[in-house]
Design a protein around this motif. Structure first.
Motif, short mmCIF file in Angstrom:
data_model
loop_
_atom_site.label_atom_id
_atom_site.label_comp_id
_atom_site.label_asym_id
_atom_site.label_seq_id
_atom_site.Cartn_x
_atom_site.Cartn_y
_atom_site.Cartn_z
N PHE A 149 0.84 -1.19 0.00
CA PHE A 149 0.00 0.00 0.00
C PHE A 149 0.88 1.25 0.00
CE2 PHE A 149 -2.20 2.94 3.18
CZ PHE A 149 -3.08 3.51 2.28
N LEU A 150 1.77 1.35 0.97
CA LEU A 150 2.62 2.53 1.07
C LEU A 150 3.63 2.62 -0.06
CD1 LEU A 150 3.18 2.58 4.94
CD2 LEU A 150 1.65 4.04 3.59
N GLU A 151 4.19 1.49 -0.47
CA GLU A 151 5.15 1.48 -1.59
C GLU A 151 4.49 2.00 -2.86
OE1 GLU A 151 7.28 -1.79 -4.50
OE2 GLU A 151 6.73 -2.43 -2.49
N THR A 152 3.27 1.54 -3.13
CA THR A 152 2.56 1.95 -4.34
C THR A 152 2.22 3.43 -4.31
OG1 THR A 152 1.65 -0.29 -4.56
CG2 THR A 152 0.59 1.44 -5.85
N LEU A 153 1.75 3.91 -3.15
CA LEU A 153 1.42 5.34 -3.05
C LEU A 153 2.66 6.20 -3.28
CD1 LEU A 153 -1.10 5.49 -0.07
CD2 LEU A 153 -1.56 5.21 -2.50
N CYS A 154 3.80 5.76 -2.77
CA CYS A 154 5.05 6.50 -3.03
C CYS A 154 5.37 6.52 -4.52
CB CYS A 154 6.21 5.88 -2.24
SG CYS A 154 6.14 6.20 -0.46
N GLU A 155 5.18 5.39 -5.18
CA GLU A 155 5.44 5.32 -6.62
C GLU A 155 4.51 6.24 -7.41
OE1 GLU A 155 7.75 3.94 -8.75
OE2 GLU A 155 8.79 3.70 -6.83
N PHE A 156 3.28 6.42 -6.93
CA PHE A 156 2.36 7.34 -7.61
C PHE A 156 2.94 8.75 -7.65
CE2 PHE A 156 -1.59 4.58 -6.53
CZ PHE A 156 -1.33 3.77 -7.62
N TYR A 157 3.60 9.17 -6.60
CA TYR A 157 4.26 10.48 -6.62
C TYR A 157 5.51 10.44 -7.49
CZ TYR A 157 1.46 13.04 -3.23
OH TYR A 157 0.44 13.71 -2.61
N LYS A 158 6.32 9.41 -7.33
CA LYS A 158 7.59 9.34 -8.07
C LYS A 158 7.37 9.29 -9.58
CE LYS A 158 10.01 6.89 -4.37
NZ LYS A 158 10.55 5.58 -3.96
N GLN A 159 6.26 8.68 -10.02
CA GLN A 159 5.99 8.56 -11.45
C GLN A 159 4.97 9.59 -11.94
OE1 GLN A 159 5.74 4.63 -13.13
NE2 GLN A 159 6.77 3.70 -11.35
N ASP A 160 4.77 10.63 -11.17
CA ASP A 160 3.89 11.75 -11.55
C ASP A 160 2.46 11.34 -11.85
OD1 ASP A 160 5.96 13.64 -11.25
OD2 ASP A 160 6.71 13.16 -13.26
N VAL A 161 1.97 10.34 -11.12
CA VAL A 161 0.57 9.96 -11.23
C VAL A 161 -0.28 11.03 -10.55
CG1 VAL A 161 -1.16 8.24 -10.52
CG2 VAL A 161 1.07 7.49 -11.35
N TYR A 162 0.19 11.53 -9.41
CA TYR A 162 -0.53 12.55 -8.65
C TYR A 162 -0.07 13.95 -9.04
CZ TYR A 162 -2.06 8.88 -5.35
OH TYR A 162 -2.62 7.78 -4.76
N PHE A 163 -1.03 14.88 -9.04
CA PHE A 163 -0.75 16.28 -9.33
C PHE A 163 -1.87 17.12 -8.71
CE2 PHE A 163 -3.24 14.50 -12.79
CZ PHE A 163 -4.24 15.44 -12.99
#
Length: 193
Positions: A149-163
């Motif tokens: 859960f936490l690893e994936t959420l971090c990846e969402f930021y790292k791969q610019d999924v979130y803005f």
């Protein structure tokens, strides 16, 4: 005893959030307040909740600043002072829908429509993070462990999924979110739908 990996992953997520929303961490409250209250509410709380509430208190339902409301797009991190109330709402939804898979279901994130991202521990001790939409009542596995859960959420930021959208709300690229979510959680039903 808290696993260091959960605490460090949660703190990494907060730091990645702060890169996009500089005031977000401060808006979540002080260290320690949540941990004491969590022990009062849930003496046997899972490590994930201890990792969260030993670090922050959460976001109150009265937060009005768009960029500070959401932990992930569409959901806020439940403030520890509202946790019991949200537990009752979640329990009511599960009872109303006739959900009886056994195990423990606890809220982590919620929205204003009483949808939840939940911690679920099966009767045999398997921990998962699930989505529960109020209108449907089925727990759908999103992540096969609190760490994922936490690893994936971090990846969402790292791969610019979130803005941040034009109004300042946290938003996401749905296609990219699906691709990253599926890559990191290939067997989770949520990402396959």
């Amino acid at each position: 005893m808290l696993t260091h990996s959960l605490i460090s992953k949660f703190q990494e997520y907060l730091m990645l959030s702060a890169n996009l929303r500089p005031d977000y961490i401060a808006s979540l409250g002080t260290v320690g307040d949540g941990s004491t209250r969590l022990r009062e509410i849930l003496p046997e709380a899972p490590e994930l909740l201890h990792a969260i509430y030993s670090t922050v208190s959460g976001t109150g339902s009265d937060e009005e600043e768009p960029s500070l409301i959401e932990f992930i797009p569409g959901y806020r991190l439940i403030h520890i002072n509202e946790y019991e109330q949200e537990m009752k709402i979640l329990t009511g939804i599960l009872e109303e829908k006739g959900y009886s898979a056994g195990g423990i279901v606890l809220p982590i994130l919620t929205n204003y429509g009483s949808d939840f991202i939940c911690y679920y521990r099966s009767a045999d001790g398997v921990e998962q993070i699930c989505d529960l939409l109020h209108d449907y009542g089925d727990l759908v596995v999103m992540y096969h462990s609190p760490e994922k859960f936490l690893e994936t959420l971090c990846e969402f930021y790292k791969q610019d999924v979130y803005f941040l959208d034009e109004e300042g709300y946290l938003d996401c690229d749905l296609v990219l979110e699906g691709e990253v979510g599926t890559a990191l959680n290939p067997d989770a039903k949520y990402w396959a739908e």
